[in-house]
Design a protein around this motif. Structure first.
Motif, short mmCIF file in Angstrom:
data_model
loop_
_atom_site.label_atom_id
_atom_site.label_comp_id
_atom_site.label_asym_id
_atom_site.label_seq_id
_atom_site.Cartn_x
_atom_site.Cartn_y
_atom_site.Cartn_z
N THR A 1 0.87 -1.20 0.05
CA THR A 1 -0.02 0.20 0.10
C THR A 1 0.98 1.25 0.12
OG1 THR A 1 -1.72 -1.17 1.34
CG2 THR A 1 -1.75 1.26 1.25
N PRO A 2 1.04 1.86 -1.25
CA PRO A 2 1.94 3.00 -1.18
C PRO A 2 1.54 4.20 -0.68
CG PRO A 2 0.93 2.76 -3.49
CD PRO A 2 0.45 1.53 -2.54
N ALA A 3 2.22 5.02 -0.16
CA ALA A 3 1.75 6.16 0.36
C ALA A 3 1.51 7.19 -0.78
CB ALA A 3 2.89 7.04 1.29
N PRO A 4 0.20 7.99 -0.43
CA PRO A 4 -0.15 8.84 -1.55
C PRO A 4 0.87 9.81 -1.91
CG PRO A 4 -1.21 9.58 0.54
CD PRO A 4 -0.67 8.34 0.78
N THR A 5 1.09 10.03 -3.20
CA THR A 5 1.98 11.09 -3.79
C THR A 5 1.44 12.16 -4.65
OG1 THR A 5 2.31 9.64 -5.73
CG2 THR A 5 3.65 9.21 -3.88
N ALA A 6 1.85 13.21 -4.40
CA ALA A 6 1.37 14.60 -5.24
C ALA A 6 2.12 14.59 -6.69
CB ALA A 6 1.63 15.79 -4.40
N PRO A 7 1.37 14.89 -7.77
CA PRO A 7 2.05 14.68 -9.05
C PRO A 7 3.17 15.79 -9.16
CG PRO A 7 -0.07 15.76 -9.24
CD PRO A 7 0.09 15.26 -7.65
N THR A 8 4.24 15.56 -10.12
CA THR A 8 5.49 16.45 -10.12
C THR A 8 4.70 17.68 -11.00
OG1 THR A 8 6.97 14.73 -9.96
CG2 THR A 8 7.56 16.79 -11.04
N PRO A 9 4.84 18.91 -10.57
CA PRO A 9 4.42 20.11 -11.17
C PRO A 9 5.09 20.14 -12.68
CG PRO A 9 5.02 20.60 -9.15
CD PRO A 9 5.83 19.33 -9.24
N PRO A 10 4.17 20.50 -13.71
CA PRO A 10 4.89 20.68 -15.18
C PRO A 10 5.82 21.94 -15.18
CG PRO A 10 2.46 21.42 -15.10
CD PRO A 10 2.89 20.97 -13.75
N PRO A 11 6.66 21.84 -15.96
CA PRO A 11 7.41 23.19 -16.22
C PRO A 11 6.59 24.27 -16.66
CG PRO A 11 7.91 21.41 -18.00
CD PRO A 11 7.05 20.91 -17.07
N GLY A 12 6.78 25.43 -16.41
CA GLY A 12 6.25 26.51 -16.77
C GLY A 12 6.47 27.83 -15.87
#
Length: 396
Positions: A107-118
């Motif tokens: 059961t992996p810990a929840p992860t936030a998506p890596t922000p896109p460049p910009g």
């Protein structure tokens, strides 16, 4: 407490703290040496980042687990064997059943998506690998340049930053994108130009053979432009106009998925984005000179990517303003992080009222890596509505 040299190595991966995933060792160093101790204490990352947090007594080395030695005594007769006074389990102690699953590592810990460049507004900048930093200066800048993009058509993105008085914080006044021989420029006031033609008809428009589309939200206050980069990637531009201020932001979406699938369409890109593959460590911002900088050194990194006509950088903007080399160097803002005195004075004004206002406005971001950026925006502008921007409320 000092850490032995055998344990002195920072983690290089990303892990989750308070539902936010980051390389927290890099995060701790972002605001410079004066803030590292406070950041390490706030996130309790001293054991994960002993080098950054200053716990090491020597240069960092690979951690090893020492083998047992003779100094570890074997069990002796002084350790009593179990006796009848230790009751055996009885029927009153139920054995675990299938209804009580044992915890597993699956059961992996929840992860936030890596922000896109910009880049966003005032201006917060993201690199190709999704690392954020701020640069406050007034000039024309190369966000990225990719000469080999799409069979040598080339991709160039330039930003024009301007000071907002009286505090002299920077904002993105306009941006320009060139693919092949076509140029699309957008200003934060809503004006745009396609190949130097103002408010051109964008029906069936393209840059090279990359489709350009336009849309407006229901309120009529936001304009959206999208440039298809192929390979499921796009440059998505947002312009918002309101009575308080105009804002311009953009993201390059699909980049991380392209990288993960082995794509190389942007592998020769350099600029404020840094390089496609970042150097290892906290100094991952690569300048035109080849020098590498940490995020808190952005005041020195940013000017390395000023548009320089003596180096044959293209002129992408309609309005001719002397904000390029060799005519004029970038104007520095007093808000640059290399001199924190101005910010400290601002935070302490009116018995700390400005700081309290910023903290309250950004309170919903406590524990999030965006809290510092939100706090800075509200502190220097005095405008609490900055905390309601879509990138701070999760509406993007």
């Amino acid at each position: 407490m000092a850490t032995s040299s055998a344990q002195c190595a920072d983690r290089t991966d990303k892990w989750t703290i308070a539902k936010k995933t980051n390389n927290w060792c890099k995060w701790a160093a972002k605001l410079g040496p004066s803030e590292i101790a406070n950041r390490c204490e706030t996130k309790k990352i001293e054991n994960d980042c002993p080098v950054t947090c200053g716990l090491c007594t020597d240069m960092p080395t690979i951690a090893v687990t020492p083998a047992p030695t003779a100094s570890t005594p074997a069990p002796t007769a002084s350790t009593p064997a179990p006796t009848a006074s230790t009751p055996a389990p009885t029927a009153s102690t139920p054995a675990p059943t299938a209804s009580t699953p044992a915890p597993t590592a699956s059961t992996p810990a929840p992860t936030a998506p890596t922000p896109p460049p910009g880049a966003r507004d005032d201006p917060h900048l993201w690199t190709w690998e999704g690392e954020m930093y701020d640069y406050h200066g007034q000039c024309d800048l190369i966000y990225t340049t990719c000469p080999k993009f799409d069979h040598n058509q080339g991709l160039h993105i330039h930003l024009r930053t301007e000071f907002v008085e009286p505090m002299k914080w920077s904002t993105i006044a306009s941006m320009a994108v060139k693919i092949g021989e076509d140029i699309f420029e957008v200003e934060n006031n809503g004006a745009y130009f396609l190949n130097r033609a103002a408010l051109a008809d964008l029906t069936d428009a393209s840059l090279g053979d990359h489709k350009l589309t336009q849309s407006v939200d229901k309120s009529g206050t936001r304009d959206y432009y999208s440039i298809d980069l192929k390979n499921n990637m796009s440059i998505d531009i947002k312009v918002r106009n309101s009575a308080k201020r105009d804002s311009l932001s953009f993201t390059i979406n699909g980049v991380h998925e392209h990288r993960a699938s082995g794509g190389t369409a942007l592998s020769d890109c350099v600029g404020l984005t840094s390089t496609w593959e970042h150097p290892v460590g906290s100094r991952f911002l690569v300048g035109r000179s080849g020098n590498a900088y940490a995020p808190h050194e952005a005041a020195d990194f940013g000017p390395e990517w000023q548009v320089d006509f003596s180096k044959n950088d293209p002129n992408l903007f309609m309005e001719k303003i002397a904000r390029q080399l060799p005519q004029k160097r970038c104007d520095d803002s007093p808000l640059q992080s290399k001199d924190r005195r101005h910010l400290k004075k601002l935070a302490e004004a009116d018995n700390g009222a400005n700081a309290r206002q910023a903290e309250e406005a950004c309170n919903h971001l406590r524990g999030n890596d965006l809290f510092d950026s939100c706090y800075f925006d509200v502190l220097v502008t005095g405008d609490v509505t900055f905390a309601e921007e879509p990138w701070y409320t999760g509406e993007e």
